[in-house]
Design an enzyme around this catalytic site. Structure first.
Site, PDB file in Angstrom:
ATOM      1  N   ASP A 147       0.820  -1.210   0.000  1.00 16.42           N
ATOM      2  CA  ASP A 147       0.000   0.000   0.000  1.00 16.42           C
ATOM      3  C   ASP A 147       0.857   1.265   0.000  1.00 16.42           C
ATOM      4  O   ASP A 147       1.899   1.335   0.668  1.00 16.42           O
ATOM      5  CB  ASP A 147      -0.917   0.035   1.227  1.00 16.42           C
ATOM      6  N   ASP A 182      -5.004  -3.709  -5.810  1.00 13.09           N
ATOM      7  CA  ASP A 182      -3.774  -4.157  -6.457  1.00 13.09           C
ATOM      8  C   ASP A 182      -4.027  -5.409  -7.291  1.00 13.09           C
ATOM      9  O   ASP A 182      -5.154  -5.923  -7.350  1.00 13.09           O
ATOM     10  CB  ASP A 182      -2.681  -4.414  -5.411  1.00 13.09           C
ATOM     11  N   ASP A 381      -4.954   5.168 -24.800  1.00 12.30           N
ATOM     12  CA  ASP A 381      -5.438   6.426 -24.246  1.00 12.30           C
ATOM     13  C   ASP A 381      -5.238   7.563 -25.249  1.00 12.30           C
ATOM     14  O   ASP A 381      -4.198   7.636 -25.921  1.00 12.30           O
ATOM     15  CB  ASP A 381      -4.676   6.718 -22.946  1.00 12.30           C
ATOM     16  N   GLU A 416      -9.305   4.840 -27.244  1.00 15.50           N
ATOM     17  CA  GLU A 416     -10.215   5.853 -26.725  1.00 15.50           C
ATOM     18  C   GLU A 416     -10.379   6.902 -27.814  1.00 15.50           C
ATOM     19  O   GLU A 416      -9.398   7.458 -28.309  1.00 15.50           O
ATOM     20  CB  GLU A 416      -9.634   6.501 -25.469  1.00 15.50           C
ATOM     21  N   ASP A 495     -14.160   7.978 -16.752  1.00 19.73           N
ATOM     22  CA  ASP A 495     -14.153   9.370 -17.191  1.00 19.73           C
ATOM     23  C   ASP A 495     -15.524  10.032 -17.131  1.00 19.73           C
ATOM     24  O   ASP A 495     -15.635  11.221 -17.451  1.00 19.73           O
ATOM     25  CB  ASP A 495     -13.629   9.467 -18.631  1.00 19.73           C
TER      26      ASP A 495
END
Length: 691
Positions: A147, A182, A381, A416, A495
């Site tokens: 973490d 994770d 992306d 995207e 998004d």
């Protein structure tokens, strides 16, 4: 109406049908010089001549099959060019009609012709597959030892924070807060995902990055140890605002032992997923990287780290100097690099001036879809933004496709993209896109009247069937069939606001109305309608983690709430499971043809069909009951064939018990409850025989 006869006008326009699916084009994905069997469906004994027109060719079509009310004609077309177009000519007496992608017309329209792009293939496994998107930090914490810790490092002006309350709403400016999800958490929940019925997982970025969204890549070669494995964990948390003093963070993300162990854990994830028949799609952020990136090193993470070259921010002599566009010669520590949309935390990659950078990214593209990692593809992306010119953008993606497909021919490449994607969908760049224009936007407007960020409500768009149909027809026309069949059809994602929140028809964001308001006034019946459409629509339905469990949220960062383990909406999960099971049981729902039928305000009906199975989907988004009559003969339901209700939803819940309907004269008339849906199909032929 008898089987094989229609009491209609001399020319039966409604019976004519063809598309790019395997029934009407075989092989569906042809190579240059292949002979492709092209077919069209028309009303039985209704036409004098059926022709295929192809530039200067006019090929007579022969009767292939008579099935119920229809004749099917076919002819072989040789693919002589990289782009082969065709349309149909239909002759009835002295009248001539044409059929193209817009349907029946009386005028030739070459721009509306059907198109074969030679060599354009998309992975068969992805056609109609069910995807599941995971924002890793918010899915499940499977290993607390990795973490992110309070004050571990500094990011965009403040120290990062560890969130200990899994159920806490994301902060308005919460890019620095980490909940601990994770890859170990994904591995531990693979049995849940297998039981849900998904075919593939798409994960938001997992590579070394300082933010919780990880769209600011720090190191493309390695999985972030905060998502992976931390073996070496000495050093101190940050005592100041200078990340060069964040020795614990530096050790965690630069230690080769941590990095290689994290890559090994990803390899384990893929192996375990593949055992369950689940594919893994990675998120590729190649337009820009992050200011923490080892090639730039604005935060001086790598300046003194063992085994790393100097970053381009640090030194003009850096081997990565050409990876970025610098506006001034002001080294050392040159902060005048070009940032994507002016963001200095997102330095834009300068491919045009760096062959080395291009080659590096091509190797990254191949590395992760090759042994030993075996990922099954990339989501790209802001793909249209890459490079500084449109010409270079297309050149790059052509090279990218070649590299990826040579490494793994079954790898999927999804981008995207907002707007018309057709110039990238010509067979040599992307396989398909995240389907905003031909799915998320029309679906959202129709069912909720909301803009997809919950920033606007429009009464005129709510239940507007004409807008829905026109938008769907227009934007799906920008796809080749094999591209549409793998397009990512999402109701929500990282998004945009959660779809369940949009059902409350309220404008808002966390910073304006508060997070709790996103859960108020939601309409579960509308959510059920939308999931029915999603799971019966052409393409690859994609569940944003937690949508199936009832998670709400405004647009980002609120849409990135944690998965509610132990507090799930179990009935909504069961609805998803049943619809996924239904979808995966029939090729007609996965890759069959689609045809709109009766629609009026608040009501949409359509068919999904092939020669074996014919499905009718009805949706009533009105808050009152309606009567609807649907011409089911148009999707191949014979006159004497009962139909079985396979699935239904309403204000109360959903039902999977069978109910038999009896069409009359090719029409099925039903009452639809308020905010309801019905999925029905033809009576199985073997049962008809027994009957």
């Amino acid at each position: 109406m008898e089987d094989g006869q229609l009491d209609v006008a001399p020319f039966c326009k409604e019976a004519v049908f063809s598309d790019g699916t395997f029934i009407y084009r075989s092989p569906q994905e042809a190579n240059l010089f292949d002979h492709v069997m092209i077919r069209i469906r028309v009303c039985h004994n209704n036409l004098d001549e059926v022709w295929l027109r192809n530039k200067n060719q006019k090929l007579g079509m022969n009767l292939w099959l008579t099935e119920g009310l229809f004749d099917y004609f076919e002819v072989a077309l040789e693919v002589k060019e990289e782009r082969e177009s065709y349309y149909f000519e239909l002759v009835k007496g002295e009248r001539t009609y044409y059929y193209n992608t817009d349907g029946v017309t009386e005028e030739i329209a070459p721009e509306k012709a059907f198109t074969i792009l030679a060599g354009y293939k998309t992975p068969d496994w992805a056609k109609g597959a069910v995807f599941y998107q995971i924002f890793v930090d918010r899915f499940y914490n499977g290993d607390v030892s990795n973490d992110v810790l309070d004050n571990e490092y500094h990011y965009i002006g403040e120290s990062v924070a560890q969130v200990l309350d899994w159920n806490k709403y994301p902060a308005v400016n919460g890019v620095r807060e980490f909940y601990g999800g994770d890859l170990a958490g994904v591995i531990k929940k693979l049995d849940y995902l297998e039981d849900l019925g998904i075919d593939a997982i798409y994960m938001n970025p997992i590579f070394v990055s300082p933010s919780n969204h990880k769209y600011d890549i720090q190191d493309y070669d390695f999985v972030d140890p905060h998502y992976g494995v931390i073996k070496l964990d000495d050093g101190e948390n940050l005592p100041s605002q200078n990340n060069k003093e964040a020795t614990r963070y530096i050790k965690r993300v630069t230690s080769l032992e941590n990095l290689e162990a994290s890559n090994q854990l990803f390899q384990t994830l893929v192996e375990e997923a593949h055992k369950r028949g689940i594919r893994i799609i990675l998120d590729g952020v190649f337009n820009h990287c992050g200011s923490f990136n080892k090639w730039l090193d604005r935060e001086l993470i790598y300046e003194d780290a063992k085994g790393y070259e100097k970053g381009a921010f640090v030194s003009k002599e850096s081997p990565y100097h050409t990876f970025f566009q610098f506006l001034e010669d002001s080294w050392p520590y040159n902060a005048t690099y070009d940032g994507w949309w002016g963001h200095d935390t997102l330095p834009k990659l300068n491919y045009e001036k760096s062959e080395k950078l291009r080659d590096y990214i091509m190797e990254i593209a191949k590395k992760w879809v090759s042994p030993p990692f075996h990922a099954d593809g990339w989501r790209l992306d802001v793909a249209a933004d890459l490079g500084y010119t449109a010409e270079y953008n297309h050149q790059f993606w052509k090279e990218f496709r070649k590299a990826v497909k040579e490494a793994n021919p079954e790898a999927l490449i999804l981008a995207e993209h907002y707007g018309d994607p057709s110039e990238w969908l010509q067979g040599d760049e992307w396989d398909s896109v995240m389907n905003y224009d031909a799915f998320m936007e029309p679906v959202t407007w129709f069912f909720t009247g909301m803009e997809k960020h919950s920033d606007q409500y429009r009464e005129d768009m709510l239940s507007n069937h004409s807008n829905f149909i026109n938008a769907m027809n227009y934007f799906t026309g920008k796809f080749q069939t094999q591209s549409l069949q793998v397009a990512m059809n999402e109701l929500s994602n990282h998004d945009h606001s959660r779809f369940l929140t949009r059902t409350n028809r309220r404008v808002g964001r966390t910073n304006s109305v508060g997070a709790k308001e996103a859960e108020e006034g939601i309409q579960m019946a509308v959510m059920r309608e939308a999931v029915v459409l999603q799971m019966t629509w052409p393409g690859a339905p994609t569940i944003y983690y937690g949508d199936e469990a009832g998670v709400c949220g405004w647009t980002d960062p609120d849409n990135r709430r944690t998965y509610p383990w132990g507090n799930e909406d179990k009935e909504l999960i069961r609805l998803h499971k049943e619809l996924i099971r239904l979808r995966k049981s029939y090729q007609a729902l996965k890759v069959g043809s689609m045809k709109f039928l009766t629609s009026f305000r608040g009501v949409i009906s359509y068919g999904r069909f092939d020669l074996e199975d014919q499905f009718l989907v009805l949706l009533n988004n009105n808050d009152y009951e309606v009567m609807v009559s649907v011409p089911v003969w148009e999707i191949g339901i014979p006159n004497d064939c009962p139909m079985i209700r396979m699935f239904a939803t309403d204000d109360v819940g959903f039902a999977v018990d069978a109910k038999v309907y009896y069409p009359e004269q090719g029409e099925l008339s039903l009452k639809l409850k308020a905010r309801s849906s019905i999925v029905a199909k033809n009576y199985p032929k073997r049962l008809m025989f027994l009957k």
